[in-house]
Write a protein that holds these residues in place. Structure first.
Motif, PDB file in Angstrom:
ATOM      1  N   PHE A   1      45.669  39.386  37.988  1.00  0.00           N
ATOM      2  CA  PHE A   1      44.226  39.931  38.652  1.00  0.00           C
ATOM      3  C   PHE A   1      43.260  40.178  37.602  1.00  0.00           C
ATOM      4  CE2 PHE A   1      47.848  41.835  41.644  1.00  0.00           C
ATOM      5  CZ  PHE A   1      47.434  40.942  42.337  1.00  0.00           C
TER       6      PHE A   1
ATOM      7  N   THR B   1      41.457  36.543  36.960  1.00  0.00           N
ATOM      8  CA  THR B   1      40.771  35.976  37.840  1.00  0.00           C
ATOM      9  C   THR B   1      39.516  36.386  38.328  1.00  0.00           C
ATOM     10  OG1 THR B   1      41.947  37.393  39.537  1.00  0.00           O
ATOM     11  CG2 THR B   1      42.783  35.384  39.395  1.00  0.00           C
TER      12      THR B   1
ATOM     13  N   VAL C   1      46.552  41.396  46.515  1.00  0.00           N
ATOM     14  CA  VAL C   1      46.802  42.785  45.627  1.00  0.00           C
ATOM     15  C   VAL C   1      47.885  43.655  46.483  1.00  0.00           C
ATOM     16  CG1 VAL C   1      46.003  44.604  44.214  1.00  0.00           C
ATOM     17  CG2 VAL C   1      44.981  42.398  44.251  1.00  0.00           C
TER      18      VAL C   1
ATOM     19  N   ALA D   1      39.654  39.989  42.540  1.00  0.00           N
ATOM     20  CA  ALA D   1      40.839  39.791  43.287  1.00  0.00           C
ATOM     21  C   ALA D   1      40.741  39.610  44.781  1.00  0.00           C
ATOM     22  CB  ALA D   1      41.925  40.711  42.821  1.00  0.00           C
TER      23      ALA D   1
ATOM     24  N   TRP E   1      42.124  41.401  47.650  1.00  0.00           N
ATOM     25  CA  TRP E   1      42.943  42.723  47.492  1.00  0.00           C
ATOM     26  C   TRP E   1      43.902  42.849  48.550  1.00  0.00           C
ATOM     27  CZ3 TRP E   1      42.430  45.877  43.762  1.00  0.00           C
ATOM     28  CH2 TRP E   1      41.346  45.905  42.952  1.00  0.00           C
TER      29      TRP E   1
END
Length: 276
Positions: A233, A236, A244, A239, A241
């Motif tokens: 994360f 990148t 995530v 992210a 989410w």
């Protein structure tokens, strides 16, 4: 009787409210993991449900390469649990059954190590492992457990000392040696304590981030789940989410399952230790 019933109802509602408060972040994480996209999470007013988008779990699993990370994490978890608990059992057995005038001194010395913050020994330990060329391997995270854990030794010793030593003497009369007494007499009696320590050890090893981030940062092939997720994360930059949250749910499932299946033994171990 009425007072007891009323108080029981009050306690139940208080416990229910506390349980709901503690479970809200986990429930929110699950809801966000099945959101349509990252944008849906930040919309105002917030939307708690936009449909079941379980493809987020597949996408997160593939993007982060969670299969490899889980295997690496399991290797660490199994190794540290087996070595740490086995060593602690042997050390606790020695303190509880083979006593001399120095036993209390060395046991106090062992317990005093619990007062030393881990950050104090972090730099000297890193320098030592670097001299041994162990940086970038799993050895710094596994080998130190050969010495057991002061907390584990303390709990196991308390349980063992509560078992009458007359059982040991009776077993010796029947021809049993010290190792047989430990395996066949003491271990069956301290199962709740062992189960409690296994739960603690699993949670600590599974969720450990600091250790792998220090010793495994130079070897991405050995990244654990917590370290791999964070590095992905952060690499990148921005992210998704929803992914995530999906990855976080996958990360949390093993800990929830371990607590659920070992709950009875875990509670017995904690309560028994408190009584002693």
């Amino acid at each position: 009787m009425k007072k007891i019933k009323i108080s029981s109802i009050v306690y139940f509602f208080i416990a229910a409210i506390i349980a709901i408060l503690f479970s809200l972040p986990f429930l929110y994480m699950i809801l966000m993991s099945i959101m349509e996209s990252s944008n849906a999470i930040f919309e105002y007013p917030p939307k708690l449900f936009t449909g079941f988008h379980f493809e987020n779990y597949y996408d997160a699993f593939v993007e982060i390469n969670m299969g490899k990370l889980i295997v690496n994490t399991l290797i660490m978890v199994v190794s540290t649990m087996f070595i740490g608990i086995s060593s602690s059992i042997l050390i606790a057995y020695g303190f509880s059954r083979f006593k001399n005038k120095y036993t209390n001194f060395f046991f106090t010395l062992l317990l005093s190590t619990m007062m030393i913050p881990w950050v104090v020994t972090m730099i000297p330990a890193y320098a030592e492992f670097e001299k041994l060329n162990w940086i970038g391997t799993r050895l710094p995270l596994i080998i130190p457990w050969i010495g057991g854990s002061a907390f584990n030794v303390f709990m196991l010793k308390q349980f063992m000392e509560d078992i009458p030593i007359d059982l040991d003497e009776a077993a010796k009369i029947d021809g049993a040696n010290s190792f047989t007494i430990l395996i066949r007499i003491l271990l069956p009696q301290i199962k709740p304590c062992i189960a409690t320590l296994l739960v603690y050890s699993f949670i600590n090893a599974w969720s450990d981030y600091v250790g792998p981030s220090i010793y495994l940062q130079s070897n991405p092939d050995l990244y654990t789940l917590s370290l791999g997720m964070q590095r992905f994360f952060s690499a990148t930059g921005s992210a998704n989410w929803a992914h995530v949250m999906a990855a976080s749910v996958i990360f949390s499932i093993p800990m929830v399952l371990v607590i659920s299946f070992a709950q009875k033994a875990f509670v017995r171990g904690v309560v028994s230790t408190g009584i002693k």
